[in-house]
Design an enzyme around this catalytic site. Structure first.
Site, PDB file in Angstrom:
ATOM      1  N   ARG A  23       0.698  -1.159   0.052  1.00 12.46           N
ATOM      2  CA  ARG A  23      -0.031   0.002  -0.050  1.00 12.46           C
ATOM      3  C   ARG A  23       0.912   1.154  -0.009  1.00 12.46           C
ATOM      4  NH1 ARG A  23      -2.789  -0.986   5.640  1.00 12.46           N
ATOM      5  NH2 ARG A  23      -0.483  -1.687   5.960  1.00 12.46           N
ATOM      6  N   GLU A  28       6.545   6.044  12.547  1.00 13.16           N
ATOM      7  CA  GLU A  28       6.093   6.887  13.838  1.00 13.16           C
ATOM      8  C   GLU A  28       7.073   7.948  13.807  1.00 13.16           C
ATOM      9  OE1 GLU A  28       4.949   3.281  17.280  1.00 13.16           O
ATOM     10  OE2 GLU A  28       6.668   4.648  17.415  1.00 13.16           O
ATOM     11  N   GLN A  46       3.722  22.732  20.823  1.00 11.65           N
ATOM     12  CA  GLN A  46       3.037  23.451  19.468  1.00 11.65           C
ATOM     13  C   GLN A  46       3.776  22.781  18.178  1.00 11.65           C
ATOM     14  OE1 GLN A  46       3.190  27.624  19.578  1.00 11.65           O
ATOM     15  NE2 GLN A  46       3.516  27.685  17.038  1.00 11.65           N
ATOM     16  N   ASN A  48       4.054  22.986  14.004  1.00 11.37           N
ATOM     17  CA  ASN A  48       3.834  23.946  13.086  1.00 11.37           C
ATOM     18  C   ASN A  48       4.068  23.259  11.909  1.00 11.37           C
ATOM     19  OD1 ASN A  48       3.528  26.189  14.862  1.00 11.37           O
ATOM     20  ND2 ASN A  48       5.733  26.714  14.784  1.00 11.37           N
ATOM     21  N   ARG A  58      13.653  30.219   4.494  1.00  8.25           N
ATOM     22  CA  ARG A  58      13.179  30.598   5.716  1.00  8.25           C
ATOM     23  C   ARG A  58      14.174  30.819   6.776  1.00  8.25           C
ATOM     24  NH1 ARG A  58       6.972  30.278   5.534  1.00  8.25           N
ATOM     25  NH2 ARG A  58       6.607  29.397   3.692  1.00  8.25           N
ATOM     26  N   HIS A  61      15.979  32.032  12.336  1.00  6.57           N
ATOM     27  CA  HIS A  61      15.087  32.212  13.552  1.00  6.57           C
ATOM     28  C   HIS A  61      15.309  31.581  14.580  1.00  6.57           C
ATOM     29  CE1 HIS A  61      12.169  33.414   9.657  1.00  6.57           C
ATOM     30  NE2 HIS A  61      13.124  34.219   9.742  1.00  6.57           N
ATOM     31  N   LYS A  71      13.075  22.455  18.604  1.00  6.48           N
ATOM     32  CA  LYS A  71      12.097  22.071  17.409  1.00  6.48           C
ATOM     33  C   LYS A  71      12.784  20.693  16.989  1.00  6.48           C
ATOM     34  CE  LYS A  71      12.247  26.915  16.013  1.00  6.48           C
ATOM     35  NZ  LYS A  71      12.939  28.011  15.403  1.00  6.48           N
ATOM     36  N   HIS A 118      17.398  28.461  13.734  1.00  6.69           N
ATOM     37  CA  HIS A 118      16.951  27.524  12.596  1.00  6.69           C
ATOM     38  C   HIS A 118      16.485  28.123  11.240  1.00  6.69           C
ATOM     39  CE1 HIS A 118      13.769  24.818  10.876  1.00  6.69           C
ATOM     40  NE2 HIS A 118      14.686  24.151  10.867  1.00  6.69           N
ATOM     41  N   TYR A 130       7.198  20.874  12.158  1.00  7.10           N
ATOM     42  CA  TYR A 130       8.052  20.811  13.200  1.00  7.10           C
ATOM     43  C   TYR A 130       7.205  21.005  14.559  1.00  7.10           C
ATOM     44  CZ  TYR A 130       8.237  25.988  12.401  1.00  7.10           C
ATOM     45  OH  TYR A 130       8.075  27.230  11.997  1.00  7.10           O
ATOM     46  N   LYS A 165      10.970  40.549   5.615  1.00  3.87           N
ATOM     47  CA  LYS A 165      11.334  40.515   7.270  1.00  3.87           C
ATOM     48  C   LYS A 165      12.628  39.967   7.287  1.00  3.87           C
ATOM     49  CE  LYS A 165       9.938  37.266  10.115  1.00  3.87           C
ATOM     50  NZ  LYS A 165       9.255  36.485  10.730  1.00  3.87           N
ATOM     51  N   ASP A 166      12.684  38.763   6.695  1.00  5.42           N
ATOM     52  CA  ASP A 166      14.137  37.957   6.770  1.00  5.42           C
ATOM     53  C   ASP A 166      15.570  38.731   6.173  1.00  5.42           C
ATOM     54  OD1 ASP A 166      12.779  36.043   8.101  1.00  5.42           O
ATOM     55  OD2 ASP A 166      12.756  34.401   6.618  1.00  5.42           O
TER      56      ASP A 166
HETATM   57  C1  LIG Z   1       6.374  31.032  13.504  1.00  2.02           C
HETATM   58  C2  LIG Z   1       5.052  31.342  13.535  1.00  2.02           C
HETATM   59  C3  LIG Z   1       4.183  32.238  12.707  1.00  2.02           C
HETATM   60  N1  LIG Z   1       3.204  32.407  13.023  1.00  2.02           N
HETATM   61  C4  LIG Z   1       2.416  33.614  11.941  1.00  2.02           C
HETATM   62  C5  LIG Z   1       3.147  34.796  11.952  1.00  2.02           C
HETATM   63  C6  LIG Z   1       2.940  35.311  10.737  1.00  2.02           C
HETATM   64  O1  LIG Z   1       1.645  35.959  10.238  1.00  2.02           O
HETATM   65  C7  LIG Z   1       2.984  34.118   9.698  1.00  2.02           C
HETATM   66  C8  LIG Z   1       4.003  33.527   8.989  1.00  2.02           C
HETATM   67  O2  LIG Z   1       5.316  33.711   9.854  1.00  2.02           O
HETATM   68  P1  LIG Z   1       6.686  33.640   9.502  1.00  2.02           P
HETATM   69  O3  LIG Z   1       6.910  34.594   8.186  1.00  2.02           O
HETATM   70  O4  LIG Z   1       7.461  33.947  10.714  1.00  2.02           O
HETATM   71  O5  LIG Z   1       6.996  32.266   9.040  1.00  2.02           O
HETATM   72  P2  LIG Z   1       8.334  31.571   8.740  1.00  2.02           P
HETATM   73  O6  LIG Z   1       9.305  32.546   8.258  1.00  2.02           O
HETATM   74  O7  LIG Z   1       8.159  30.189   8.503  1.00  2.02           O
HETATM   75  O8  LIG Z   1       9.075  31.519  10.332  1.00  2.02           O
HETATM   76  C9  LIG Z   1       9.479  30.093  10.867  1.00  2.02           C
HETATM   77  O9  LIG Z   1      10.592  29.641  10.296  1.00  2.02           O
HETATM   78  C10 LIG Z   1      11.652  29.077  10.655  1.00  2.02           C
HETATM   79  C11 LIG Z   1      12.490  28.132   9.823  1.00  2.02           C
HETATM   80  C12 LIG Z   1      11.600  28.781  12.201  1.00  2.02           C
HETATM   81  O10 LIG Z   1      12.181  27.935  12.493  1.00  2.02           O
HETATM   82  C13 LIG Z   1      10.637  29.263  12.962  1.00  2.02           C
HETATM   83  O11 LIG Z   1       9.913  28.363  13.542  1.00  2.02           O
HETATM   84  C14 LIG Z   1       9.716  30.217  12.462  1.00  2.02           C
HETATM   85  O12 LIG Z   1      10.175  31.479  12.450  1.00  2.02           O
HETATM   86  O13 LIG Z   1       2.553  32.994  10.712  1.00  2.02           O
HETATM   87  C15 LIG Z   1       2.192  31.958  13.935  1.00  2.02           C
HETATM   88  O14 LIG Z   1       0.897  32.382  13.845  1.00  2.02           O
HETATM   89  N2  LIG Z   1       2.679  31.245  14.971  1.00  2.02           N
HETATM   90  C16 LIG Z   1       4.119  30.747  14.783  1.00  2.02           C
HETATM   91  O15 LIG Z   1       4.479  29.864  15.457  1.00  2.02           O
END
Ligand SMILES: Cc1cn([C@H]2C[C@H](O)[C@@H](COP(=O)(O)OP(=O)(O)O[C@H]3O[C@H](C)C(=O)[C@H](O)[C@H]3O)O2)c(=O)[nH]c1=O
Length: 182
Positions: A23, A28, A46, A48, A58, A61, A71, A118, A130, A165-166
């Site tokens: 299949r 796990e 949590q 994500n 990305r 962070h 994570k 990360h 994660y 942002k980044d």
């Molecule tokens: C991280 C996070 C974001 N958000 C909201 C905030 C923004 O409106 C939207 C996108 O967030 P962001 O642009 O920060 O997403 P990434 O660039 O993927 O950020 C992550 O990317 C790197 C790889 C990481 O390891 C971190 O966990 C995290 O910073 O999701 C949430 O609501 N909860 C959350 O835990």
């Protein structure tokens, strides 16, 4: 699942036991009892998930104390180059990073404890998942530039797609100058 040390203190590469039949396959991705037997006491609060088009980077962070997040990262579908960077000044691997190629087929995971930055580059369109040991706290968000010349990370991505942002994150030497000159 098996747990393997890496070049970074406390970062673990985890290989799941994959059960394949006509299949498809099953594994796990997390088991609290297996982690406990491994002597790992991390408590995840949590989960994500993000989807990244090929070429997206990305990161890097982290969340500052007391809101650090450990994570447990993996790829559900696709392939990424995942990076952990040790930001703990007292660690023997402070300032060092390691890259891990993670993909949906192998199910390989990396556990990155609190105190690390990360990030990842999507080598294909990828779904990334994660588990976190701390809740999201926007006010505690920090980061470092993906293209920091001091780190010179070989992302292996042409024309990367990076959030505004980044693009504005600080450089490692600006953020950790005191720790680097000790
Ligand atoms: C991280 C996070 C974001 N958000 C909201 C905030 C923004 O409106 C939207 C996108 O967030 P962001 O642009 O920060 O997403 P990434 O660039 O993927 O950020 C992550 O990317 C790197 C790889 C990481 O390891 C971190 O966990 C995290 O910073 O999701 C949430 O609501 N909860 C959350 O835990």
């Amino acid at each position: 699942m098996t747990f393997h040390e890496t070049s970074l203190r406390d970062v673990l590469l985890i290989r799941p036991a994959i059960f394949t039949d006509e299949r498809g396959h099953f594994f796990e991705s997390f088991n609290a009892e297996v982690w406990r037997k491994q002597g790992l006491t991390n408590h995840f609060v949590q989960d994500n998930q993000s989807f990244s088009k090929k070429g997206v980077i990305r990161g890097l962070h982290f969340q500052s104390a007391p809101y650090e997040q450990g994570k447990l990262v993996r790829v559900i579908k696709g392939r990424v180059l995942d990076l952990a960077l040790d930001l703990r000044p007292q660690s023997p691997t402070f300032g060092q990073y390691e890259l891990f190629e993670l993909d949906g087929e192998s199910g390989n995971m990396v556990f990155i404890p609190e105190g690390f930055a990360h990030g990842f580059a999507a080598l294909e369109d990828s779904i990334f998942h994660y588990k976190c040991t701390g809740q999201y706290n926007k006010a505690a968000e920090g980061g470092l530039r993906w293209d920091d010349p001091y780190l010179a990370i070989p992302w292996n991505v042409t024309n990367p797609i990076v959030s505004e942002k980044d693009q504005l994150l600080p450089l490692f030497q600006d953020l950790f100058k005191e720790s680097l000159h000790q």
